[in-house]
Design a protein around this motif. Sequence first.
Motif, PDB file in Angstrom:
ATOM      1  N   THR A 181       0.809  -1.210   0.000  1.00 30.10           N
ATOM      2  CA  THR A 181       0.000   0.000   0.000  1.00 30.10           C
ATOM      3  C   THR A 181       0.841   1.259   0.000  1.00 30.10           C
ATOM      4  OG1 THR A 181      -0.134  -0.160   2.415  1.00 30.10           O
ATOM      5  CG2 THR A 181      -1.946  -1.131   1.150  1.00 30.10           C
ATOM      6  N   ASN A 182       2.150   1.150   0.307  1.00 29.25           N
ATOM      7  CA  ASN A 182       3.002   2.332   0.223  1.00 29.25           C
ATOM      8  C   ASN A 182       3.281   2.699  -1.231  1.00 29.25           C
ATOM      9  OD1 ASN A 182       3.271   2.682   3.002  1.00 29.25           O
ATOM     10  ND2 ASN A 182       4.905   1.135   3.108  1.00 29.25           N
ATOM     11  N   LEU A 183       3.165   1.703  -2.139  1.00 27.61           N
ATOM     12  CA  LEU A 183       3.417   1.954  -3.548  1.00 27.61           C
ATOM     13  C   LEU A 183       2.138   2.127  -4.328  1.00 27.61           C
ATOM     14  CD1 LEU A 183       6.263  -0.660  -4.150  1.00 27.61           C
ATOM     15  CD2 LEU A 183       6.491   1.772  -3.633  1.00 27.61           C
TER      16      LEU A 183
ATOM     17  N   PRO B   2      -0.895   2.968  -9.401  1.00 29.06           N
ATOM     18  CA  PRO B   2      -1.044   4.373  -9.796  1.00 29.06           C
ATOM     19  C   PRO B   2      -1.214   4.516 -11.301  1.00 29.06           C
ATOM     20  CG  PRO B   2       0.709   4.149  -8.183  1.00 29.06           C
ATOM     21  CD  PRO B   2       0.308   2.749  -8.559  1.00 29.06           C
ATOM     22  N   GLY B   3      -2.046   5.471 -11.716  1.00 31.76           N
ATOM     23  CA  GLY B   3      -2.280   5.712 -13.123  1.00 31.76           C
ATOM     24  C   GLY B   3      -3.693   6.199 -13.375  1.00 31.76           C
ATOM     25  N   ARG B   4      -4.062   6.301 -14.661  1.00 34.49           N
ATOM     26  CA  ARG B   4      -5.398   6.755 -15.053  1.00 34.49           C
ATOM     27  C   ARG B   4      -6.268   5.537 -15.357  1.00 34.49           C
ATOM     28  NH1 ARG B   4      -7.011  11.916 -18.508  1.00 34.49           N
ATOM     29  NH2 ARG B   4      -6.527  12.670 -16.411  1.00 34.49           N
ATOM     30  N   TYR B   5      -7.509   5.578 -14.827  1.00 31.85           N
ATOM     31  CA  TYR B   5      -8.471   4.504 -15.034  1.00 31.85           C
ATOM     32  C   TYR B   5      -9.644   5.040 -15.848  1.00 31.85           C
ATOM     33  CZ  TYR B   5      -5.720   1.694 -11.887  1.00 31.85           C
ATOM     34  OH  TYR B   5      -4.680   0.979 -11.339  1.00 31.85           O
TER      35      TYR B   5
ATOM     36  N   ALA C 243       0.237   7.317  -6.159  1.00 31.03           N
ATOM     37  CA  ALA C 243       0.845   6.459  -5.145  1.00 31.03           C
ATOM     38  C   ALA C 243       0.635   7.049  -3.758  1.00 31.03           C
ATOM     39  CB  ALA C 243       2.336   6.291  -5.436  1.00 31.03           C
ATOM     40  N   GLY C 244       0.154   6.215  -2.847  1.00 25.09           N
ATOM     41  CA  GLY C 244      -0.039   6.645  -1.475  1.00 25.09           C
ATOM     42  C   GLY C 244      -1.249   7.523  -1.250  1.00 25.09           C
TER      43      GLY C 244
END
Length: 420
Positions: free
Chosen positions: A49-51, A123-126, A176-177
């Motif tokens: 979950t940190n990443l 992380p990123g666009r969904y 992230a985070g």
Amino acid sequence: MKSQQLATLATIRGENSMTHLLRTCGMISTVTAAALLSACGGGGSSSDTNLSGTLGVAITDAPACGFDAVNVTVNKVRVHQSATAGDTDAGWTDITLSPARKINLLNLTNGALENLGQTPLTPGRYTQLRLVLDANAGSAMANSVVPSGTVNEVSLDTPSAVQSGIKLVNQFDVAAGQRVDLVLDFDACKSVVRKGNGGFALKPVVKVVPTVLNGINGFVPPALLTQHVMVTAQQNGTIVAATAPNATTGEFYLARLVPGNYDVVITADNSATAVIAAVPVATATSTTTLSSASAPINLVAAATAPGIIGGTVALAPVSITEVATVSAKQSFAAGPTVTVKYQGVDIATGAYALTLPTVAPQLAPYSATLPLVFTAQANTLPGTGKYKVEAAANGYAVQSVPSVDISTANQLGVNFTLLP
């Protein structure tokens, strides 16, 4: 102001909504959303979950027209980074509800939320978001409605929702985070359509809105609620948000509005329509108050019975995926154009019937000084007891009849044929 807003929210979420939400995972407000969503159900892949970022999803609803319950059983929420990914492609992340949860959407008005869970995400666009429902099986009705004035559940057909899921138009970024919280705002009034044989089908109308709570609140007299009161926030005659007042207190809350000005329209079965023009919502966390419990907005009783505008809407060419909606509108000579009533047509026959007041509507400009002052608008265009009637469907040109008069008689032959 902040303490007053939280007190208002606590009052609104009383009775059935309060019990229902506490039973599932607790109420979610702007202050407690992150904590509660983190503690409630969830699913999906495991990761550091940190990443990862985190997605939390909840559901809410606008009131349904002509129903005392609209039940859907949610199986999962699915998200994907590709807008073209198919059902069986790799890369989906699911929030799975185990067991699947049956939710009465009509318990989720006035800003109340039902938490559906949360999951870590890369992380990123969904660009894809889908709501998957359980199927009705045998005598067990996973999805159903209870028409007003009855007590029995009637099956609600949901073919696409139990196969690929309800596809929602939304893009969101996950960092992230960081945590992203989304609310699926279900419009049951537009989503439940009649099939012509006593049955009902789900043609979902769902928008994705921020979790943060803001909007417009006020009160109507509790005695008025026997007339099926509806409150809407509109811009240029388009309904942006809708709710029904609390059944005990008469309080209403039009939640999660983009900052801007809104015309607030209050309708009831046999009373004059009340319109408050240009109500401001200043920020994404502010609430504008229109009335108090001690001085509620009281609609003027109609001296004559309401009238009916009815007819049929045909789609040419015929569509198996689209359903038309019919709305009755009025414009004020020195004010806005508003939608007084709207309804989805019968999916099999195209029939509709709108019950509308014949009494002059009441208009008040917004003022921070309460109580608001309403005046009768006898010069309403196209006229008291007269309405502009519009028919619309996705992929078809809007058609309208500029003036339909029900001041002396019902008008049951207002028909449309919509063309691309």
